[in-house]
Design a protein around this motif. Structure first.
Motif, PDB file in Angstrom:
ATOM      1  N   TYR A   1      19.747 -26.201  -0.967  1.00  0.00           N
ATOM      2  CA  TYR A   1      20.068 -27.630  -0.979  1.00  0.00           C
ATOM      3  C   TYR A   1      18.840 -28.461  -0.593  1.00  0.00           C
ATOM      4  O   TYR A   1      18.456 -29.405  -1.300  1.00  0.00           O
ATOM      5  CB  TYR A   1      21.226 -27.861  -0.013  1.00  0.00           C
ATOM      6  CG  TYR A   1      21.562 -29.295   0.315  1.00  0.00           C
ATOM      7  CD1 TYR A   1      22.163 -30.121  -0.624  1.00  0.00           C
ATOM      8  CD2 TYR A   1      21.318 -29.804   1.594  1.00  0.00           C
ATOM      9  CE1 TYR A   1      22.501 -31.426  -0.312  1.00  0.00           C
ATOM     10  CE2 TYR A   1      21.654 -31.112   1.921  1.00  0.00           C
ATOM     11  CZ  TYR A   1      22.238 -31.917   0.962  1.00  0.00           C
ATOM     12  OH  TYR A   1      22.567 -33.212   1.290  1.00  0.00           O
ATOM     13  N   ASP A   2      18.196 -28.093   0.503  1.00  0.00           N
ATOM     14  CA  ASP A   2      17.016 -28.836   0.973  1.00  0.00           C
ATOM     15  C   ASP A   2      15.855 -28.741  -0.010  1.00  0.00           C
ATOM     16  O   ASP A   2      15.162 -29.738  -0.272  1.00  0.00           O
ATOM     17  CB  ASP A   2      16.567 -28.300   2.340  1.00  0.00           C
ATOM     18  CG  ASP A   2      17.512 -28.682   3.465  1.00  0.00           C
ATOM     19  OD1 ASP A   2      18.286 -29.647   3.281  1.00  0.00           O
ATOM     20  OD2 ASP A   2      17.492 -28.019   4.518  1.00  0.00           O
TER      21      ASP A   2
ATOM     22  N   ARG B   1      13.964 -31.823  -1.964  1.00  0.00           N
ATOM     23  CA  ARG B   1      12.506 -32.053  -1.917  1.00  0.00           C
ATOM     24  C   ARG B   1      11.940 -32.224  -3.318  1.00  0.00           C
ATOM     25  O   ARG B   1      11.098 -33.096  -3.569  1.00  0.00           O
ATOM     26  CB  ARG B   1      11.818 -30.882  -1.207  1.00  0.00           C
ATOM     27  CG  ARG B   1      12.046 -30.828   0.284  1.00  0.00           C
ATOM     28  CD  ARG B   1      11.113 -29.821   0.948  1.00  0.00           C
ATOM     29  NE  ARG B   1      11.454 -29.641   2.343  1.00  0.00           N
ATOM     30  CZ  ARG B   1      12.217 -28.674   2.829  1.00  0.00           C
ATOM     31  NH1 ARG B   1      12.707 -27.757   1.996  1.00  0.00           N
ATOM     32  NH2 ARG B   1      12.487 -28.594   4.116  1.00  0.00           N
TER      33      ARG B   1
ATOM     34  N   HIS C   1      24.240 -31.138   9.286  1.00  0.00           N
ATOM     35  CA  HIS C   1      23.120 -31.228   8.350  1.00  0.00           C
ATOM     36  C   HIS C   1      23.327 -32.481   7.503  1.00  0.00           C
ATOM     37  O   HIS C   1      24.435 -32.731   7.029  1.00  0.00           O
ATOM     38  CB  HIS C   1      23.103 -29.977   7.456  1.00  0.00           C
ATOM     39  CG  HIS C   1      21.780 -29.678   6.835  1.00  0.00           C
ATOM     40  ND1 HIS C   1      20.841 -28.859   7.420  1.00  0.00           N
ATOM     41  CD2 HIS C   1      21.238 -30.081   5.664  1.00  0.00           C
ATOM     42  CE1 HIS C   1      19.792 -28.760   6.631  1.00  0.00           C
ATOM     43  NE2 HIS C   1      20.010 -29.506   5.557  1.00  0.00           N
TER      44      HIS C   1
ATOM     45  N   TYR D   1      19.239 -23.925   2.596  1.00  0.00           N
ATOM     46  CA  TYR D   1      17.848 -23.822   2.145  1.00  0.00           C
ATOM     47  C   TYR D   1      17.730 -24.282   0.690  1.00  0.00           C
ATOM     48  O   TYR D   1      16.840 -25.080   0.352  1.00  0.00           O
ATOM     49  CB  TYR D   1      17.350 -22.387   2.298  1.00  0.00           C
ATOM     50  CG  TYR D   1      15.978 -22.161   1.700  1.00  0.00           C
ATOM     51  CD1 TYR D   1      14.827 -22.561   2.380  1.00  0.00           C
ATOM     52  CD2 TYR D   1      15.838 -21.555   0.451  1.00  0.00           C
ATOM     53  CE1 TYR D   1      13.566 -22.371   1.830  1.00  0.00           C
ATOM     54  CE2 TYR D   1      14.586 -21.368  -0.108  1.00  0.00           C
ATOM     55  CZ  TYR D   1      13.460 -21.770   0.592  1.00  0.00           C
ATOM     56  OH  TYR D   1      12.212 -21.583   0.025  1.00  0.00           O
TER      57      TYR D   1
END
Length: 378
Positions: free
Chosen positions: A31-32, A36, A64, A29
């Motif tokens: 990382y994403d 973004r 992932h 989470y």
């Protein structure tokens, strides 16, 4: 510091994992969310995440984008696992996270914007719910306090991979706990430039799996660090200051071990605090200092049903403390109002004598400390 725009560079996040399956979703989470934020900036190349599984009995697969899992064939320890991650990573910049660290969604963007030409950038964060650094000056002053590691975790730090000394990658520490401080010491000895980012972007979670939460293991690691310093630091003045500071830290950790035994006595002996008050001819007690020892003292007294009149602390801004603690700044004016039947329990270890002198000079009649209780009862 002038904030620089990010050029097209690769960032590698390295996370050693030990019995860490439960942390995977949160790591992904973070990382994403950081990707973004970087994409919105429209000026980044790529980010990769490398998980080093250092618990061979617990295999896991992560499908992932941009994520790679490296399985150690046997338990290697956190320092070796970080180096293994460095050997696999492609990043111009490296972030070495602990598996239970928290970074904000704009961590990478903010850090890369603030690193400039420096070798690494340290962000502000929270430790035990309080800011790690109070100001830019506080950061600089603490970095000048040789022999004490004020960087709570490498998770606060974005590092240029080319600036990581080969000694840190080749002469490894066996005992976990001080390998990150070993890195900062080596980089300092080589003239590395430390930048500071005052944004609070990081939170360190203390739990039983953090080696720094175990004083005995930390002392063993610090003892090993003394040997590394003797081997690799050539500047004798710097070396002597480091050795003195780390020896002092080891002594402080030993005292903390004794204080932990005092906490056990308070928790099991219903009359301990009452007897303490009677010996000092007091009816009330307040706590001086709200660091980790002060918090633990307050919570333990509260759990035992002992009313604490207030908490004295001059370093922690009042907005970071809830009203339940009745925080008071220990000014001479406030201390002159302390009742004659109130006992002030001093909880900080290192500045204990200095605090005691200040309280005496301010007219406080009844003073004890966790150190006193340890010496008298352990």
């Amino acid at each position: 510091m002038e904030v620089k725009e990010m050029s097209d560079k690769t960032i590698s996040i390295i996370v050693p994992m030990y019995k860490g399956k439960k942390y995977i979703s949160n790591i992904l989470y973070m990382y994403d969310e950081n990707i973004r934020t970087l994409r919105k900036a429209k000026n980044f190349d790529s980010v990769e995440l490398i998980m080093i599984n250092d618990y061979p009995d617990e295999k896991f697969v992560v499908k992932h984008q941009g994520v790679r899992v490296i399985d150690n064939e046997e338990n290697k320890g956190i320092h070796k696992s970080r180096v293994i991650g460095l050997n696999y990573c492609k990043g111009d910049y490296v972030l070495m996270l602990d598996q239970d660290d928290y970074i904000s969604p704009n961590f990478l963007l903010s850090q890369i914007q603030n690193i400039g030409s420096s070798d690494l950038v340290v962000c502000n964060g929270k430790h035990n719910d309080w800011p790690i650094f109070e100001s830019d000056d506080d950061f600089r002053n603490k970095m000048d306090d040789v022999g004490v590691n004020y960087i709570v975790s490498p998770g606060q730090v974005l590092i240029k991979s080319s600036s990581i000394p080969k000694e840190w990658k080749e002469d490894l520490m066996r005992c976990a706990g001080a390998d990150d401080y070993y890195l900062w010491i080596l980089m300092t000895s080589k003239g590395a430039e430390f930048a500071y980012n005052n944004q609070i972007l990081f939170k360190h979670i203390k739990n039983g799996f953090n080696s720094s939460n175990n004083m005995r293991l930390m002392n063993a690691s610090n003892q090993e660090l003394l040997q590394k310093i003797d081997t690799h630091i050539k500047d004798n003045t710097y070396k002597d200051r480091l050795l003195a500071g780390i020896h002092s830290t080891i002594e402080e950790n030993n005292m903390q071990l004794q204080i932990e035994k005092v906490f056990e006595i308070i928790a099991t002996d219903k009359k301990f605090i009452q007897n303490l008050l009677e010996i000092n001819e007091c009816n009330k007690i307040s706590v001086y200092g709200f660091g980790s020892m002060g918090q633990k003292t307050y919570d333990l007294l509260k759990k035992k049903g002992i009313a604490v009149t207030c908490v004295w602390d001059k370093k922690i801004p009042s907005q970071y403390m809830s009203n339940e603690y009745n925080i008071k700044v220990p000014s001479r004016e406030n201390l002159e109002l302390v009742d004659n039947d109130e006992l002030i329990l001093v909880t900080p270890i290192k500045p204990c004598d200095e605090i005691r002198t200040f309280l005496r000079q301010s007219g406080v009649k009844h003073i004890t400390s966790l150190i006193d209780l340890a010496k008298d009862n352990v």
